[in-house]
Design an enzyme around this catalytic site. Structure first.
Site, PDB file in Angstrom:
ATOM      1  N   GLU A  12       0.867  -1.275  -0.292  1.00  0.00           N
ATOM      2  CA  GLU A  12       0.095  -0.070   0.021  1.00  0.00           C
ATOM      3  C   GLU A  12       0.704   1.230  -0.033  1.00  0.00           C
ATOM      4  O   GLU A  12       1.742   1.299   0.851  1.00  0.00           O
ATOM      5  CB  GLU A  12      -0.861  -0.103   1.175  1.00  0.00           C
ATOM      6  CG  GLU A  12      -1.556   1.316   1.335  1.00  0.00           C
ATOM      7  CD  GLU A  12      -2.506   1.375   0.007  1.00  0.00           C
ATOM      8  OE1 GLU A  12      -2.436   2.736  -0.582  1.00  0.00           O
ATOM      9  OE2 GLU A  12      -3.207   0.563  -0.391  1.00  0.00           O
TER      10      GLU A  12
ATOM     11  N   PHE B 104      -4.443   2.722   4.077  1.00  0.00           N
ATOM     12  CA  PHE B 104      -5.202   1.592   4.312  1.00  0.00           C
ATOM     13  C   PHE B 104      -6.637   2.030   4.623  1.00  0.00           C
ATOM     14  O   PHE B 104      -6.917   3.055   4.770  1.00  0.00           O
ATOM     15  CB  PHE B 104      -4.789   1.183   5.677  1.00  0.00           C
ATOM     16  CG  PHE B 104      -3.736  -0.155   5.366  1.00  0.00           C
ATOM     17  CD1 PHE B 104      -4.100  -1.502   5.970  1.00  0.00           C
ATOM     18  CD2 PHE B 104      -2.444   0.099   5.091  1.00  0.00           C
ATOM     19  CE1 PHE B 104      -3.080  -2.399   5.493  1.00  0.00           C
ATOM     20  CE2 PHE B 104      -1.568  -0.890   5.013  1.00  0.00           C
ATOM     21  CZ  PHE B 104      -1.821  -2.043   5.220  1.00  0.00           C
ATOM     22  N   GLY B 105      -7.452   1.291   3.715  1.00  0.00           N
ATOM     23  CA  GLY B 105      -8.906   1.369   3.844  1.00  0.00           C
ATOM     24  C   GLY B 105      -9.336   2.013   2.265  1.00  0.00           C
ATOM     25  O   GLY B 105     -10.357   2.359   1.997  1.00  0.00           O
ATOM     26  N   GLY B 106      -8.057   2.342   1.612  1.00  0.00           N
ATOM     27  CA  GLY B 106      -8.714   2.934   0.230  1.00  0.00           C
ATOM     28  C   GLY B 106      -9.310   4.425   0.094  1.00  0.00           C
ATOM     29  O   GLY B 106      -9.517   4.845   1.244  1.00  0.00           O
ATOM     30  N   THR B 107      -9.722   4.485  -0.879  1.00  0.00           N
ATOM     31  CA  THR B 107     -10.531   5.719  -1.226  1.00  0.00           C
ATOM     32  C   THR B 107     -11.877   5.808  -0.431  1.00  0.00           C
ATOM     33  O   THR B 107     -12.002   6.911   0.132  1.00  0.00           O
ATOM     34  CB  THR B 107     -10.860   5.980  -2.786  1.00  0.00           C
ATOM     35  OG1 THR B 107      -9.594   6.084  -3.595  1.00  0.00           O
ATOM     36  CG2 THR B 107     -11.660   7.015  -2.935  1.00  0.00           C
ATOM     37  N   CYS B 108     -12.464   4.754  -0.298  1.00  0.00           N
ATOM     38  CA  CYS B 108     -13.715   4.940   0.351  1.00  0.00           C
ATOM     39  C   CYS B 108     -13.606   5.234   1.739  1.00  0.00           C
ATOM     40  O   CYS B 108     -14.419   6.297   2.061  1.00  0.00           O
ATOM     41  CB  CYS B 108     -14.521   3.428   0.419  1.00  0.00           C
ATOM     42  SG  CYS B 108     -16.099   3.243   1.332  1.00  0.00           S
TER      43      CYS B 108
ATOM     44  N   HIS C 278     -48.626   0.917   5.673  1.00  0.00           N
ATOM     45  CA  HIS C 278     -49.371   2.320   5.583  1.00  0.00           C
ATOM     46  C   HIS C 278     -49.110   2.853   6.738  1.00  0.00           C
ATOM     47  O   HIS C 278     -49.545   2.373   8.008  1.00  0.00           O
ATOM     48  CB  HIS C 278     -50.631   2.227   4.985  1.00  0.00           C
ATOM     49  CG  HIS C 278     -51.511   3.355   5.021  1.00  0.00           C
ATOM     50  ND1 HIS C 278     -51.211   4.222   4.142  1.00  0.00           N
ATOM     51  CD2 HIS C 278     -52.288   3.749   5.943  1.00  0.00           C
ATOM     52  CE1 HIS C 278     -52.010   5.393   4.179  1.00  0.00           C
ATOM     53  NE2 HIS C 278     -52.465   5.308   5.561  1.00  0.00           N
TER      54      HIS C 278
END
Length: 455
Positions: free
Chosen positions: A31, A35-39, A439
């Site tokens: 990496e 860590f964890g990436g873009t998200c 409903h």
């Protein structure tokens, strides 16, 4: 050269490939950034946490609609930012420590590039290391694309990777792009007090959405922002903090800050894939088969670097597929991208699954169309919603659902019964008439849209 059994390049969704079932192997994770990436760090999660705060602020500012006397004093941007990233950065570091303390995982913090079919050189802070592996998973993600007039201007700009961590919301924000990232972040900064201008080359925002949804959202956005549609930026001038964008019609936009949200590109160009023999598509996505295998034996890929549907839940599913296929090479499973739901967490929310009405026309189909407005159901009355709707498309004769599209409160949740029905092969009449629909819950809008198909 150190030999590993398995190397994963990228610790976003790639990190989820590895669980305790791999403890009998010598595993490495590479990496270069976070860590964890873009998200986790600059995408799905922080943007939705900020978007929810924007929703709370809008609810207060519009409380008079519900005969409530309340006043919005402001959004404390820095406090909000620190709350969001204080939590997410801690999660990132916990994930990093967990891997570093693992008995069977080696963590390399640096950039990897191929030197052979299953050989890598990793540039570390204190030098480089060469490794090889029997199997490799490429999960190196993507990055924001930046148009040449912006990149070549030499002036500062922000992207989704950076803008959520700034110290102060700008007084005047120019947003370049009209997709979901632009729409979500425009709402966040508008709620924080920024005056927003959106420059988009298409004639409406969120163009890939169903045309009725895109038209409605564009109409609503026009009442909140300065929209420059059908326009492109040809030059960026001025100085930091006082930018001037020149558009292709010679008009200009003045802004304190520029947010570039014109899409993302895969990071495949950073990996020296030619040395590995890994093939790519014309748009630089890595070529994979249904089992997420690349064109090189023993090399897999997942997520934004290869997928035709660059969404986090898709990357997670592809990671599950690869995890299984690595451990069970004689019992492969495939990734299915046919019915992937998606949502835009703006105001109002938007959600979709399956074909749009324009898709159906392009395929020569003549679907039945059912629609229901939030204003048609009792809970919609409670919300005083006059703009939201649900639209469903079904095959004539069979009632097979082809697509579904919502714009309005909680659209991302309301789409799920339709996702389940389409995935499990439940036709529109069965879905409309077999289960009870509470409903006066918001889900009645789905029921009414289905009944409007008149099957």
């Amino acid at each position: 050269m150190r030999q590993h059994d398995l190397v994963v390049i990228g610790a976003g969704s790639g990190n989820t490939v590895i669980d305790d079932s791999f403890a009998d192997l010598d595993v490495a994770i590479v990496e270069e950034r976070w860590f964890g990436g873009t998200c986790l760090n600059a995408g799905c999660i922080p943007s939705k946490m900020l978007a929810y705060t924007a929703h709370v602020a809008r609810t207060v500012s519009e409380s008079g609609t519900y005969d409530v006397d309340a006043q919005l004093l402001g959004v404390r941007w820095r406090a909000m930012r620190d709350r969001v990233f204080g939590r997410l950065d801690a999660d990132r570091e916990e994930g990093r420590r967990g891997r570093q303390e693992s008995d069977f995982v080696t963590v390399y913090e640096g950039r990897a590039r191929f030197t052979g079919p299953r050989e890598l050189r990793i540039d570390l802070a204190d030098g480089a290391v060469d490794i090889s592996a029997r199997q490799i998973v490429i999960a190196a993600g993507g990055r924001p694309s930046v148009p040449p007039p912006v990149a070549e201007s030499g002036l500062p700009y922000e992207t989704s990777d950076t803008v959520m961590r700034i110290d102060t919301a700008p007084r005047r924000l120019a947003v370049l792009g009209g997709g979901y990232i632009a729409a979500e972040l425009a709402e966040v900064f508008a709620a924080a007090g920024s005056s927003v201008v959106i420059v988009e080359k298409e004639e409406r925002l969120l163009g890939p959405q169903d045309e009725t949804v895109a038209e409605r959202f564009t109409e609503l956005a026009r009442s909140r922002y300065d929209l420059r549609l059908g326009r492109e930026v040809t030059a960026v001038g001025g100085r930091p903090g006082a930018l001037r964008l020149t558009l292709d019609d010679a008009s200009t936009v003045e802004a304190d800050m520029l947010l570039v949200a014109t899409g993302r590109v895969p990071n495949s160009d950073r990996l020296n894939l030619d040395a590995a023999g890994v093939a790519t598509h014309d748009d630089d996505r890595i070529v994979v088969d249904a089992y997420q295998r690349t064109t090189v034996e023993g090399v897999f890929a997942l997520g934004d670097i290869c997928t035709p549907v660059p969404l986090k839940h898709v990357a997670n599913r592809e990671a599950q597929v690869i995890a299984h296929n690595l451990r069970h090479p004689d019992d492969l499973i495939a990734a299915d991208h046919d019915l992937v739901p998606a949502a835009v967490f703006t105001r109002p929310q938007i959600a979709s699954v399956g074909a749009t009405e324009q898709d159906c026309r392009d395929r020569g189909l003549d679907p039945l169309v059912g629609e229901a407005r939030y204003a048609d159901i009792a809970y919609g009355w409670a919300m005083e919603d006059t703009t939201g709707f649900c639209k469903v498309l079904a095959e004539r004769g069979t009632g097979r659902l082809l697509g579904a599209h919502l714009i309005g409160p909680q659209a991302a949740t309301l789409i799920q019964p339709l996702v389940l029905a389409m995935t499990l092969g439940i036709d529109a009449p069965t879905l409309a008439r077999s289960p009870y629909w509470i409903h006066p819950a918001l889900t009645e809008i789905v029921e009414k849209a289905l009944l409007d198909l008149d099957l």
